[in-house]
Design an enzyme around this catalytic site. Structure first.
Site, PDB file in Angstrom:
ATOM      1  N   ASP A 125      45.561  37.776  42.172  1.00 51.70           N
ATOM      2  CA  ASP A 125      44.421  38.353  41.440  1.00 51.70           C
ATOM      3  C   ASP A 125      44.996  39.106  40.244  1.00 51.70           C
ATOM      4  O   ASP A 125      46.210  39.344  40.176  1.00 51.70           O
ATOM      5  CB  ASP A 125      43.645  39.323  42.360  1.00 51.70           C
ATOM      6  CG  ASP A 125      42.484  40.009  41.644  1.00 51.70           C
ATOM      7  OD1 ASP A 125      41.715  39.315  40.944  1.00 51.70           O
ATOM      8  OD2 ASP A 125      42.339  41.243  41.745  1.00 51.70           O
ATOM      9  N   SER A 126      44.120  39.517  39.342  1.00 46.79           N
ATOM     10  CA  SER A 126      44.568  40.346  38.214  1.00 46.79           C
ATOM     11  C   SER A 126      45.150  41.665  38.711  1.00 46.79           C
ATOM     12  O   SER A 126      45.917  42.307  38.006  1.00 46.79           O
ATOM     13  CB  SER A 126      43.393  40.648  37.289  1.00 46.79           C
ATOM     14  OG  SER A 126      42.422  41.397  38.003  1.00 46.79           O
ATOM     15  N   CYS A 154      40.421  35.573  42.425  1.00 46.74           N
ATOM     16  CA  CYS A 154      39.903  36.222  41.216  1.00 46.74           C
ATOM     17  C   CYS A 154      38.867  35.282  40.612  1.00 46.74           C
ATOM     18  O   CYS A 154      39.195  34.139  40.261  1.00 46.74           O
ATOM     19  CB  CYS A 154      41.071  36.436  40.255  1.00 46.74           C
ATOM     20  SG  CYS A 154      40.568  37.101  38.659  1.00 46.74           S
ATOM     21  N   GLU A 187      40.578  49.898  40.509  1.00 50.29           N
ATOM     22  CA  GLU A 187      42.047  49.970  40.619  1.00 50.29           C
ATOM     23  C   GLU A 187      42.476  51.445  40.744  1.00 50.29           C
ATOM     24  O   GLU A 187      43.304  51.802  41.578  1.00 50.29           O
ATOM     25  CB  GLU A 187      42.732  49.379  39.374  1.00 50.29           C
ATOM     26  CG  GLU A 187      42.529  47.889  39.147  1.00 50.29           C
ATOM     27  CD  GLU A 187      43.629  47.010  39.726  1.00 50.29           C
ATOM     28  OE1 GLU A 187      44.797  47.425  39.742  1.00 50.29           O
ATOM     29  OE2 GLU A 187      43.297  45.892  40.184  1.00 50.29           O
ATOM     30  N   CYS A 194      32.961  39.665  41.570  1.00 55.05           N
ATOM     31  CA  CYS A 194      34.341  40.004  41.178  1.00 55.05           C
ATOM     32  C   CYS A 194      34.974  40.517  42.453  1.00 55.05           C
ATOM     33  O   CYS A 194      34.336  41.280  43.199  1.00 55.05           O
ATOM     34  CB  CYS A 194      34.340  41.085  40.100  1.00 55.05           C
ATOM     35  SG  CYS A 194      35.944  41.905  39.865  1.00 55.05           S
ATOM     36  N   HIS A 216      37.136  42.637  43.091  1.00 52.84           N
ATOM     37  CA  HIS A 216      37.326  44.090  43.217  1.00 52.84           C
ATOM     38  C   HIS A 216      36.117  44.761  43.885  1.00 52.84           C
ATOM     39  O   HIS A 216      36.270  45.768  44.576  1.00 52.84           O
ATOM     40  CB  HIS A 216      37.515  44.733  41.835  1.00 52.84           C
ATOM     41  CG  HIS A 216      38.885  44.566  41.249  1.00 52.84           C
ATOM     42  ND1 HIS A 216      39.371  43.359  40.801  1.00 52.84           N
ATOM     43  CD2 HIS A 216      39.879  45.463  41.026  1.00 52.84           C
ATOM     44  CE1 HIS A 216      40.590  43.525  40.324  1.00 52.84           C
ATOM     45  NE2 HIS A 216      40.927  44.799  40.449  1.00 52.84           N
TER      46      HIS A 216
HETATM   47  N1  DGL Z   1      39.082  40.629  40.464  1.00 53.09           N
HETATM   48  C1  DGL Z   1      38.828  39.807  39.354  1.00 53.09           C
HETATM   49  C2  DGL Z   1      37.624  38.891  39.526  1.00 53.09           C
HETATM   50  O1  DGL Z   1      37.292  38.540  40.630  1.00 53.09           O
HETATM   51  C3  DGL Z   1      38.954  40.295  37.974  1.00 53.09           C
HETATM   52  C4  DGL Z   1      38.852  41.702  37.605  1.00 53.09           C
HETATM   53  C5  DGL Z   1      39.458  41.911  36.242  1.00 53.09           C
HETATM   54  O2  DGL Z   1      40.678  41.889  36.156  1.00 53.09           O
HETATM   55  O3  DGL Z   1      38.686  42.039  35.275  1.00 53.09           O
HETATM   56  O4  DGL Z   1      37.007  38.495  38.571  1.00 53.09           O
END
Ligand code: DGL
Length: 297
Positions: free
Chosen positions: A18-19, A82, A164, A203, A205
């Site tokens: 993931d990012s 992600c 984060e 997302c 996160h």
């Molecule tokens: N967790 C990521 C997603 O599902 C991206 C969050 C990000 O880095 O902007 O899109």
């Protein structure tokens, strides 16, 4: 990309990236569904957030990380945990690695269309995911099949970054302010539509803040993410390829190994993993064992 050296061995690990730390929500679902498997997780924290970057950047980072997992760890299956990277890079990665099982994630519009009663569904995602051709095609397919459902999308700039920070420090103040702002636009009374009864967390996160999100919604509003469908798809692909590692019999389920790596700070990922990783059912209060390494790519 150089030609893939695919693992053909059940004992090879599964790669997840993931990012940043958002993919830990998907890793929880994967570890619960596949308890005997080893996992290598990469958080590209130095380059997060992806959702506010351009496609060329997201694609280049996704290829670099996938390449690393393939060549340095010989992972037998790749999970792009992600939505943003999946939307931009999965097609290219699959094209370059036709024999490598790759699981991508997408906002759970299909389950939401099935589950909503009012036909009003909120979707929280990154700006880049919502702008992608892949998301637009998904939206078109689902609304053609179920025209009575209305999806109300909100691009949540800054939310992944604030999650984060919470994961590292425990302070969810900024994330909660952003949630108030973004959910406010979905929950505000309006003459032309009923309130949402389902919310897609588009997302990876966002499910990490599930309690804070649930607290702001009406009772009975469904929160839908794609962690479990991704884990089921990973299991299906491994089984089909004869690469599934199964748990032994008996009460003591063997637990696979877990290696975490980050392009950012090791201490940050360590703290985030302590906060976000869940012990799968059946393991009681046993500590979750993992290692954390720096990944200078
Ligand atoms: N967790 C990521 C997603 O599902 C991206 C969050 C990000 O880095 O902007 O899109």
């Amino acid at each position: 990309m150089s030609p893939a050296r695919q693992a053909t061995d059940c004992d090879a690990p599964i790669g997840v990236f993931d990012s940043g730390i958002g993919g830990l929500s998907v890793l929880n679902a994967l570890r619960a569904a596949l308890p005997a498997e080893d996992f290598v997780y990469v958080a590209d924290s130095t380059h997060a957030p992806y959702g506010e970057r351009d496609d060329a950047f997201i694609s280049a980072r996704s290829i670099a990380i996938a390449h690393h997992l393939r060549d340095a760890h010989r992972v037998k299956l790749l999970v792009i945990a992600c939505n943003t990277a999946s939307a931009v890079a999965v097609q290219g990665l699959r094209g370059a690695n036709p024999d490598w099982p790759i699981v991508a994630i997408e906002p759970a519009l299909k389950p939401a269309a099935r589950l909503t009663r009012s036909g009003q569904v909120g979707v929280l995602a990154t700006r880049s995911t919502l702008a992608s051709a892949r998301f637009r095609a998904l939206h078109r397919r689902v609304t053609e099949a179920q025209p009575q459902v209305r999806f109300r999308t909100v691009a949540c700039n800054g939310l992944a970054t604030s999650i984060e920070r919470w994961a590292i420090s425990g302070n969810d103040g900024t994330a909660c302010e952003l949630l108030d702002r973004y959910l406010g636009t979905l929950l505000a009374p309006s003459d032309d539509c009923e309130p949402i009864d389902s919310l897609v967390l588009g997302c990876t996160h966002y499910p990490l803040l599930r309690p804070q999100i649930a607290q702001r919604l009406g009772p009975g509003t469904l929160l839908i993410d794609a962690g479990s469908p991704v884990a089921r798809q990973a299991e299906r692909l491994l089984r089909a390829a004869g690469l599934l590692r199964t748990a032994g019999d008996g009460a003591h389920l063997p637990r696979g190994r877990l290696e975490l790596a980050t392009t950012g700070g090791i201490a940050n990922l360590h703290a985030a993993a302590r906060r976000c990783l869940q012990a799968p059912a059946g393991t009681g209060a046993a500590p979750i064992n993992f290692s954390v390494a720096a990944l200078p790519i």
